[in-house]
Motif scaffolding. Structure first.
Motif, PDB file in Angstrom:
ATOM      1  N   UNK A   1       0.797  -1.240   0.000  1.00  0.00           N
ATOM      2  CA  UNK A   1       0.000   0.000   0.000  1.00  0.00           C
ATOM      3  C   UNK A   1       0.824   1.282   0.000  1.00  0.00           C
ATOM      4  N   UNK A   2       2.041   1.237  -0.530  1.00  0.00           N
ATOM      5  CA  UNK A   2       2.789   2.499  -0.670  1.00  0.00           C
ATOM      6  C   UNK A   2       2.408   3.110  -2.013  1.00  0.00           C
ATOM      7  N   UNK A   3       1.661   4.178  -1.953  1.00  0.00           N
ATOM      8  CA  UNK A   3       1.142   4.813  -3.162  1.00  0.00           C
ATOM      9  C   UNK A   3       1.754   6.194  -3.392  1.00  0.00           C
ATOM     10  N   UNK A   4       2.536   6.673  -2.436  1.00  0.00           N
ATOM     11  CA  UNK A   4       3.150   8.002  -2.584  1.00  0.00           C
ATOM     12  C   UNK A   4       4.488   8.002  -1.853  1.00  0.00           C
ATOM     13  N   UNK A   5       5.293   9.023  -2.140  1.00  0.00           N
ATOM     14  CA  UNK A   5       6.589   9.131  -1.466  1.00  0.00           C
ATOM     15  C   UNK A   5       6.382   9.307   0.038  1.00  0.00           C
ATOM     16  N   UNK A   6       5.327  10.010   0.417  1.00  0.00           N
ATOM     17  CA  UNK A   6       5.129  10.191   1.860  1.00  0.00           C
ATOM     18  C   UNK A   6       4.712   8.877   2.525  1.00  0.00           C
ATOM     19  N   UNK A   7       3.988   8.010   1.800  1.00  0.00           N
ATOM     20  CA  UNK A   7       3.711   6.671   2.346  1.00  0.00           C
ATOM     21  C   UNK A   7       5.031   5.932   2.605  1.00  0.00           C
ATOM     22  N   UNK A   8       5.973   6.072   1.684  1.00  0.00           N
ATOM     23  CA  UNK A   8       7.260   5.376   1.824  1.00  0.00           C
ATOM     24  C   UNK A   8       7.959   5.839   3.104  1.00  0.00           C
ATOM     25  N   UNK A   9       7.983   7.139   3.326  1.00  0.00           N
ATOM     26  CA  UNK A   9       8.614   7.679   4.545  1.00  0.00           C
ATOM     27  C   UNK A   9       7.888   7.199   5.783  1.00  0.00           C
ATOM     28  N   UNK A  10       6.560   7.208   5.702  1.00  0.00           N
ATOM     29  CA  UNK A  10       5.745   6.827   6.852  1.00  0.00           C
ATOM     30  C   UNK A  10       5.998   5.358   7.214  1.00  0.00           C
ATOM     31  N   UNK A  11       6.091   4.490   6.203  1.00  0.00           N
ATOM     32  CA  UNK A  11       6.337   3.082   6.530  1.00  0.00           C
ATOM     33  C   UNK A  11       7.693   2.923   7.222  1.00  0.00           C
ATOM     34  N   UNK A  12       8.721   3.614   6.702  1.00  0.00           N
ATOM     35  CA  UNK A  12      10.047   3.509   7.323  1.00  0.00           C
ATOM     36  C   UNK A  12      10.001   3.994   8.768  1.00  0.00           C
ATOM     37  N   UNK A  13       9.300   5.094   8.992  1.00  0.00           N
ATOM     38  CA  UNK A  13       9.231   5.659  10.345  1.00  0.00           C
ATOM     39  C   UNK A  13       8.411   4.780  11.290  1.00  0.00           C
ATOM     40  N   UNK A  14       7.259   4.333  10.804  1.00  0.00           N
ATOM     41  CA  UNK A  14       6.349   3.602  11.689  1.00  0.00           C
ATOM     42  C   UNK A  14       6.836   2.198  12.015  1.00  0.00           C
ATOM     43  N   UNK A  15       7.568   1.579  11.073  1.00  0.00           N
ATOM     44  CA  UNK A  15       7.922   0.170  11.274  1.00  0.00           C
ATOM     45  C   UNK A  15       9.403  -0.036  11.545  1.00  0.00           C
ATOM     46  N   UNK A  16      10.223   0.987  11.263  1.00  0.00           N
ATOM     47  CA  UNK A  16      11.676   0.871  11.395  1.00  0.00           C
ATOM     48  C   UNK A  16      12.264  -0.173  10.438  1.00  0.00           C
ATOM     49  N   UNK A  17      11.534  -0.501   9.363  1.00  0.00           N
ATOM     50  CA  UNK A  17      12.046  -1.493   8.412  1.00  0.00           C
ATOM     51  C   UNK A  17      13.274  -0.931   7.685  1.00  0.00           C
ATOM     52  N   UNK A  18      14.035  -1.830   7.062  1.00  0.00           N
ATOM     53  CA  UNK A  18      15.315  -1.426   6.477  1.00  0.00           C
ATOM     54  C   UNK A  18      15.179  -0.867   5.072  1.00  0.00           C
ATOM     55  N   UNK A  19      14.123  -1.254   4.380  1.00  0.00           N
ATOM     56  CA  UNK A  19      13.892  -0.762   3.020  1.00  0.00           C
ATOM     57  C   UNK A  19      12.406  -0.923   2.736  1.00  0.00           C
TER      58      UNK A  19
END
Ligand code: FMN
Length: 323
Positions: free
Chosen positions: A203-221
């Motif tokens: 469900x990453x549909x925008x660049x801000x979604x990408x940032x949000x996933x990294x921030x919320x989950x601490x995933x590596x990529x």
């Protein structure tokens, strides 16, 4: 910088494997738009072992000028290992194992997401593939079979124990297919549990979604699938925002049409005009989504039989008032 096994990636933005979509032409564009790693479509272990020409063509990434993770699917550890070894010779940088495909014709053969219901078999497959290649081996999985199952926790642990270099989690269940929302909190849980890199997807549909996933989950990529269909610009936007904190202007109509035509030309170059045009019709529908007049040219796109007809169809959208 993200490292998967011995492979250093230029950034944390990854293009998802998508059957029927992420072929060589798509991957060329994904790289052009800055993607740190691209994935192939899923490749059948049996097709590789029985040297089916179509499978070998699909799997051959030897001429590409960036790392490609080639994804293999199957259910027999032995042929999975043999298939993986063949992929090494075809230029793969990473061997990824499919443990998430929900399609009935796949799961009925105990492949894809069916492996979530047989972790003993899943372990044997990872072990055989790992033993067969010296490249990094990764696993892409869903959350579990049923909605309330959290198989990813155990399977993530198994992957790590068996020497996988990273795992990708698309946190939907098999039963969900693509309905509902990806449960990003599962990515966070997996990341807390594993030492190997965790790639978040869904469900990453925008660049801000990408940032949000990294921030919320601490995933590596993060891995982008549907959001990049007809929109490779999303890779550029995500790389800029995630890695540099820069917001990129959305692509103009002219640029979107120009890249759609470039995509078409790449597809024709790699697959010949007949197949290229047929396969690009759906991409053209995606590229033109939301453009004024797009609905009216849909028929022209679907009837186009040559490269020039497809180009003529999309060019009708250029210079429209309000575009
Ligand atoms: C048309 C299509 C084909 C797909 N093919 C594959 C595949 O071959 N292998 C795989 O692991 N996942 C496949 N997927 C799943 C995606 O890789 C990804 O996990 C899923 O779409 C969720 O990410 P997204 O929300 O960014 O699209 C496919 C998805 C779509 C829409």
């Amino acid at each position: 910088m993200l490292t998967i096994g011995s492979l250093q990636l230029a950034n944390r933005i990854i293009s998802a494997p998508m059957a029927g979509v992420t072929d060589r032409a798509f991957r060329d564009l994904a790289r052009e738009f800055g993607c740190g790693l691209t994935f192939s479509e899923m490749i059948s272990d049996m097709g590789l072992c029985y040297t089916q020409q179509r499978t070998l063509r699909l799997a051959d990434v030897s001429e590409e000028d960036g790392p490609v993770a080639v994804q293999i699917f199957g259910s027999d550890p032995e042929t999975m290992g043999r298939g993986a070894a063949i992929l090494v010779g075809l230029g793969a940088a990473i061997i990824d194992i499919n443990m998430g495909c929900p399609t009935p014709k796949i799961v009925k053969n105990r492949e894809g997401a069916a492996l979530l219901t047989d972790l003993h078999l899943a372990r044997s497959i990872i072990r055989e593939v790992k033993a067969a290649v010296s490249l990094p081996v990764t696993v892409k999985m869903r959350k579990g079979w049923h909605d309330d199952e959290h198989t990813y926790i155990e399977l993530g642990g198994i992957a790590e124990e068996e020497g996988a270099a990273a795992v990708t989690l698309h946190p939907r269940s098999r039963s969900q297919f693509f309905s509902g929302q990806a449960e990003w909190s599962a990515i966070k849980i997996l990341k807390q549990q594993l030492a190997i890199p965790v790639i978040g997807n869904g469900d990453i549909m925008s660049a801000s979604d990408a940032c949000r996933m990294l921030e919320e989950t601490n995933c590596d990529a993060i891995m982008i699938g549907r959001g990049a269909m007809g929109n490779p610009f999303l890779f550029r936007e995500a790389v800029a925002l995630v890695e540099e904190g820069t917001i990129i202007e959305p692509a103009t109509i002219e640029e979107r049409i120009g890249i759609a035509i470039r995509h078409l030309d790449l597809a024709c170059r790699y697959k010949g005009e007949m197949v290229g045009v047929r396969e690009m019709r759906k991409h053209f529908s995606w590229y033109t989504r939301g453009m004024r007049g797009a609905a009216r040219i849909r028929g022209d796109i679907n009837r186009a039989d040559s490269r020039d007809e497809l180009v003529a169809a999309i060019m009708q959208l250029l210079g429209r008032e309000g575009n």
